[in-house]
Enzyme design. Structure first.
Site, short mmCIF file in Angstrom:
data_model
loop_
_atom_site.label_atom_id
_atom_site.label_comp_id
_atom_site.label_asym_id
_atom_site.label_seq_id
_atom_site.Cartn_x
_atom_site.Cartn_y
_atom_site.Cartn_z
N LYS A 66 0.87 -1.17 0.00
CA LYS A 66 0.00 0.00 0.00
C LYS A 66 0.91 1.22 0.00
O LYS A 66 1.94 1.24 0.69
CB LYS A 66 -0.88 -0.04 1.25
CG LYS A 66 -1.95 1.03 1.33
CD LYS A 66 -2.82 0.81 2.59
CE LYS A 66 -3.93 1.84 2.70
NZ LYS A 66 -4.79 1.63 3.88
N SER A 141 -9.73 1.85 2.70
CA SER A 141 -8.86 2.63 1.87
C SER A 141 -7.83 1.84 1.07
O SER A 141 -7.25 2.36 0.11
CB SER A 141 -8.12 3.65 2.74
OG SER A 141 -7.27 2.99 3.65
N SER A 165 -10.00 -0.68 6.75
CA SER A 165 -9.39 -0.51 5.42
C SER A 165 -8.73 -1.74 4.82
O SER A 165 -8.38 -1.74 3.64
CB SER A 165 -8.33 0.59 5.46
OG SER A 165 -8.97 1.82 5.35
N1 GLN Z 1 -13.10 3.84 6.18
C1 GLN Z 1 -12.53 4.24 7.43
C2 GLN Z 1 -12.21 5.71 7.44
O1 GLN Z 1 -12.36 6.34 6.44
C3 GLN Z 1 -11.32 3.40 7.73
C4 GLN Z 1 -10.09 3.84 7.06
C5 GLN Z 1 -8.92 2.99 7.39
O2 GLN Z 1 -9.06 1.94 8.00
N2 GLN Z 1 -7.75 3.49 7.04
O3 GLN Z 1 -11.81 6.22 8.46
#
Ligand code: GLN
Length: 458
Positions: A66, A141, A165
C-alpha cells in the site's frame, strides 16, 4: 502461494506479475508506481537458488505494498499530493522483514489519500476499480492492494486498517484480509493515520498465506513503542469453548443486505455441522462505535497530519509569500477535501470548550466497547459478523455524501476501537456476481486461532 513451488523461477513469477500489473493498470488503476528493478531482483534470487545459497521463505514471491508504506524503492505518496516527490530514506520494518525473506516488490498500490475513506475514490490519482465489476468501487482505503490480490497479480499485498481498510476492500473483491491485534506488527515506517487504532496487515488468497505472513512480520520493534512482544505462533492455544457468537444488533439491522445476512446464516449452519455451538450475543454499545470512531480518529488525524507543512516533506506550494502562507497554501493545495474535513473535525473535538463534550466522552464510550467485547469473549471463542452492510457500491454513489460513506464502516470500526484482531474472508457471491465477505473477531492475541477457524469455515 507458490512459495514452495520449485517448478517455477523467480524471474518467471515476477515477469508474469509485471505483465498482469501493466495489463490491469489500464482497466482498474491499481498501482501508483511499478518497480522497474523487480526483474533484476528476481534474477538475483534465482542465482542464489542455483548456487545452493540460502533463500528466505518468500523467495521470489511477487508482492505489493500500500502506498503509505515507506520504502527506499519508489516514492511514498499515500495517494496525496502533499507527499508527491517523497523519496523515503528508510524501509518500514514490515517491508524489511518481508524482503529479508526474499519477497519481491512489484509496485505500490493506490489508496484513499492518507487512508481516509472506504472506496479509494479519495485518491489524488483517481479511483481504483472493483476486481469483479468496473462500475463499482474497490473499497478502501486499501483498494489497490485488495484488487492486486483479487486479480492474482501478486500473491499478497500489505494494507493498513484504522477502521476497516483491509477488511472492507478484501470483502468487496473476494480475498482474505487480516487486521491483527493492535501492536502485533510494528508500524514503524508507515504513514500514520490514527495512532491508537492503526494496524498493519495483509491481503492474500488464503488463510494459510496470511498465517505465514503474520509469522514473518509480527513482533516487537524498538522503533515502535506500541508494538507487542511476539505472541504470534508462540501462544498457539487450542480453542476451549468451541463457541461461535453472532451479534443480534447486526443481524437485525435494517441496513444489512439480505444476501450478506443469508451468507452469515449459512456459515453459522456450517459451524454447527462442525460441532460448534452458536450463540446469539447482544452488544448494545456497538451502536455508538461509529460515532466514537468519527471523534477519536479525526482527533488523531488532525495531530498526525500537522507535520505536513511544506518544509519538512516533499511538496511545497509556490504561492506562499512568507512562512505562514507557505504552510497554509501547501496544506490547502496538498490535502484532499476528505483530509481537510477530518483535520477540521479533529481540531474541533479537541478544542477547549468542546473537548469534554466530544473527545472525553468518546474516550469513555470506547472503554465501554472494550469491556463489552471482553465480556462477550468470556462466553465465546470468536464472533462472526458482516464486514460492511452491503457489497461493493457504484463509483460516485457515496463520494459526495461523507455521512453515507462513514456508515460503510459501522461494522468494522468496533474492532479497531477495541484493538482486537479480525479476519475477513470470502463467503460467496451475490446473485449478480459480486463478492460477499464476512469477518471473524477474536480476543486480543487470538490472531492465529482466528486464521485456523477461518480455514474451518471456508
Ligand atoms: N473507512 C474508514 C475511514 O475512512 C477506515 C479507514 C482505514 O481503516 N484506514 O476512516
Amino acid at each position: 502461494m507458490k512459495i514452495a513451488d520449485k517448478s517455477t523461477s523467480a524471474v518467471s513469477l515476477v515477469k508474469a506479475a509485471l505483465d498482469k500489473a501493466e495489463k490491469y493498470q489500464k482497466t482498474h488503476h491499481i498501482f501508483n508506481w511499478l518497480n522497474q528493478d523487480a526483474l533484476r531482483q528476481a534474477e538475483e534470487i534465482d542465482r542464489k537458488i542455483k548456487n545452493g545459497e540460502p533463500v528466505g521463505r518468500l523467495a521470489g514471491v511477487p508482492y505489493a505494498i500500500k502506498d503509505n508504506y515507506l520504502s527506499r524503492q519508489g516514492e511514498t505518496t499515500a495517494s496525496a499530493k502533499i507527499l508527491t516527490g517523497l523519496s523515503a530514506p528508510l524501509d518500514a520494518t514490515c517491508v524489511e522483514k518481508l524482503e529479508a525473506e526474499g519477497a519481491i516488490l512489484i509496485g505500490r498500490t493506490n489508496l484513499d489519500a492518507f487512508a481516509h475513506g472506504s472506496s479509494t475514490e479519495n485518491s489524488f490519482f483517481g479511483p481504483t476499480k472493483n476486481a469483479k465489476d468496473l462500475s463499482r468501487v474497490a473499497g478502501g482505503s486499501s483498494g489497490g492492494s485488495a484488487v492486486a490480490v483479487a486479480l492474482d497479480i501478486v500473491q499478497f499485498a500489505t494494507g493498513s486498517d484504522t477502521g476497516g481498510s483491509i477488511r472492507q476492500p478484501a470483502s468487496f473483491n473476494g480475498v482474505f484480509g487480516i487486521k491483527p491485534t493492535y501492536g502485533a506488527i510494528s508500524r514503524y515506517g508507515v504513514v500514520a493515520m490514527a495512532s491508537s487504532t492503526d494496524v498493519l496487515g495483509f491481503f492474500a488468497q488464503s488463510a494459510a498465506d496470511l498465517d505465514l505472513l503474520m509469522s514473518i512480520t509480527a513482533g516487537q520493534d524498538a522503533k515502535d513503542q506500541t508494538s507487542l512482544p511476539d505472541f504470534y505462533g508462540t501462544k498457539d492455544e487450542k480453542l476451549e469453548k468451541q463457541k461461535l457468537g453472532y451479534v443480534k444488533e447486526f443481524m437485525e439491522s435494517p441496513a444489512l443486505d439480505p444476501e450478506i445476512k443469508a451468507a452469515l446464516e449459512g456459515k453459522l449452519t456450517l459451524a454447527r455441522s462442525k460441532g460448534f455451538e452458536t450463540v446469539e450475543l447482544s452488544l448494545p454499545t456497538l451502536e455508538y462505535a461509529l460515532a466514537v470512531y468519527y471523534i477519536i480518529q479525526p482527533a488523531e488525524v488532525a495531530s498526525n497530519l500537522s507535520r505536513y507543512d511544506g518544509i519538512r516533506y516533499a511538496f511545497r506550494s509556490q504561492k506562499g509569500k512568507d512562512i505562514a502562507s507557505v504552510f497554509s497554501q501547501t496544506r490547502s493545495e496538498g490535502f484532499m477535501r476528505e483530509n481537510k474535513r477530518r483535520i477540521m473535525i479533529g481540531n474541533f473535538v479537541l478544542s477547549s470548550g468542546f473537548y469534554d463534550a466530544y473527545f472525553l466522552k468518546a474516550a469513555k464510550a470506547r472503554t465501554l466497547i472494550i469491556d463489552e467485547f471482553a465480556k462477550a469473549f468470556s462466553k465465546v471463542d470468536a464472533i462472526l459478523t458482516p464486514v460492511s452492510p452491503n457489497p461493493a457500491f457504484k463509483l460516485g454513489e457515496k463520494v459526495d455524501d461523507p455521512v453515507s460513506m462513514y456508515l460503510e464502516d459501522v461494522m468494522s470500526v468496533p474492532v479497531n476501537l477495541a484493538g482486537i484482531p479480525a479476519v475477513a474472508f470470502p463467503a460467496g457471491e451475490t446473485k449478480s456476481g459480486l463478492p460477499l465477505g464476512l469477518q471473524l473477531l477474536g480476543p486480543r492475541r487470538s490472531d492465529k486461532n482466528l486464521l485456523g477457524l477461518v480455514e474451518d469455515l471456508c
